[in-house]
Write a protein that holds these residues in place. Sequence first.
Motif, short mmCIF file in Angstrom:
data_model
loop_
_atom_site.label_atom_id
_atom_site.label_comp_id
_atom_site.label_asym_id
_atom_site.label_seq_id
_atom_site.Cartn_x
_atom_site.Cartn_y
_atom_site.Cartn_z
N UNK B 181 0.84 -1.21 0.00
CA UNK B 181 0.00 0.00 0.00
C UNK B 181 0.86 1.24 0.00
N UNK B 184 2.42 1.70 -3.46
CA UNK B 184 1.52 2.18 -4.51
C UNK B 184 1.07 3.59 -4.23
N UNK B 185 0.94 3.97 -2.97
CA UNK B 185 0.59 5.37 -2.67
C UNK B 185 1.65 6.32 -3.18
N UNK B 187 3.86 5.77 -5.52
CA UNK B 187 3.89 5.76 -6.98
C UNK B 187 2.75 6.59 -7.55
N UNK B 188 1.57 6.48 -6.93
CA UNK B 188 0.43 7.23 -7.44
C UNK B 188 0.66 8.73 -7.27
N UNK B 189 1.31 9.12 -6.16
CA UNK B 189 1.58 10.56 -6.01
C UNK B 189 2.55 11.05 -7.06
N UNK B 191 2.83 9.84 -10.09
CA UNK B 191 2.09 9.92 -11.34
C UNK B 191 1.18 11.15 -11.35
N UNK B 195 1.41 14.22 -13.99
CA UNK B 195 0.26 14.56 -14.84
C UNK B 195 -0.14 16.02 -14.65
N UNK B 199 -0.09 18.76 -17.57
CA UNK B 199 -1.32 19.47 -17.92
C UNK B 199 -1.12 20.98 -17.81
N UNK B 202 1.00 22.31 -20.59
CA UNK B 202 0.30 22.35 -21.88
C UNK B 202 -0.73 23.46 -21.91
N UNK B 301 3.39 14.57 3.80
CA UNK B 301 2.28 13.62 3.69
C UNK B 301 2.77 12.19 3.70
#
Lengths: 82, 308
Positions: B181, B184-185, B187-189, B191, B195, B199, B202, B301
Amino acid sequence: MALTLYSLIQSIILCTNAIAVLHEERFLCKFGWGADQGVGGFGDDLGVKAQILNLIRSVRTVMRVPLILVNSACIVLLLLFG
Amino acid sequence: MDLPHHGYRATKPRARAAPTTGDPVLFEDTSSAAPGPSSQGYYASGYNMEGSPNDTQGGPGMNNLFTDPMASAAMMYGSSLANRGQEIVNKEIGRFMSVNKLKYFFAVDTRYVLKKLMILMFPYTHQDWDVRYHRDTPLTPRQDVNAPDLYIPTMAFITYILLAGMALGIQKRFSPEVLGLCASTALVWVIIEVLIMLLSLYLLTVHSDLSTFDLIAYSGYKYVGIIFTMVCGLLFGSDGYFVALAWSSFAIMFFIVRSLKMKILTSVSSDSMGMGSSAKPQIRIYITVATAVFQPIIIYWLTSHLVR
């Protein structure tokens, strides 16, 4: 807050679905966000609103078919596995 | 006696001469040396050494094949199948991301890693933040200490996961699911941050030469600060944790602002016919500062629940 990869994929699918359902004629034109109302300038100095409109249009065009497939797969998986 | 040597010597020059044709790489690309001929030659020479004592009847011409022609045919077929499989895998991966571009980010050496870690923890005395170029291509991290790399972020990420497991084990809260967990937390942060950066770059029409891998690299540099903070928190308790948190927050904010300033604020738009930069400099400053401020929030965090 436990962010897993699965929740990231879920949120990406939901956001893409939300962008894909914005209909141009019925909805966006009412706000002045239609396809013909953003592009005024030449070159690539268009401003934030035109970039957002371009992004919405391109997401809708590109992701329409993959979203159909992904949503069908999600529905089947959620029916099977809850 | 000299036939095994003949087989071995014939393959070695071929293996050396294979790579880096038509690719202006600035680093030795030894991984693309064709493995097929050399492994085939190695196997053939290995089997030759076993085959020649057995094969006493055959003349010197027969010693290059096995005693069993079916086995040799099967082995040739198998190795050609493996080569084709490898080509297919490389082609499919190459369709999604450029493997050469990825190799650029891993061309590091020890001196670069040490200097970069010093700069990440104490960036206030580093003078020259420009990324140097060599005929339009950026220099590899081996030759330029300001170039971003992906080795340090990857290693720091894995070290963070291991440290998180250790911290949870010290507090007797460990279980294998919690480790997954945590991984993956984090890694998700990463990503999410990449992103959001893509964004915003762009939407605000900031034309910079920051590629996705560059952003992943800059976003992963804060894991060095995270590791330092966690180690101090584990060793020195709550006070040490907050002191280290403050230190690494300021260090990583300074580092990000100085590094991205070169890339974002001085980027030139393609149709600058006297109009200056395509996005107002204010917006670029906002992007840089927002990225920098986001880092300590993530550091706090990701570590506070581990070092109570």
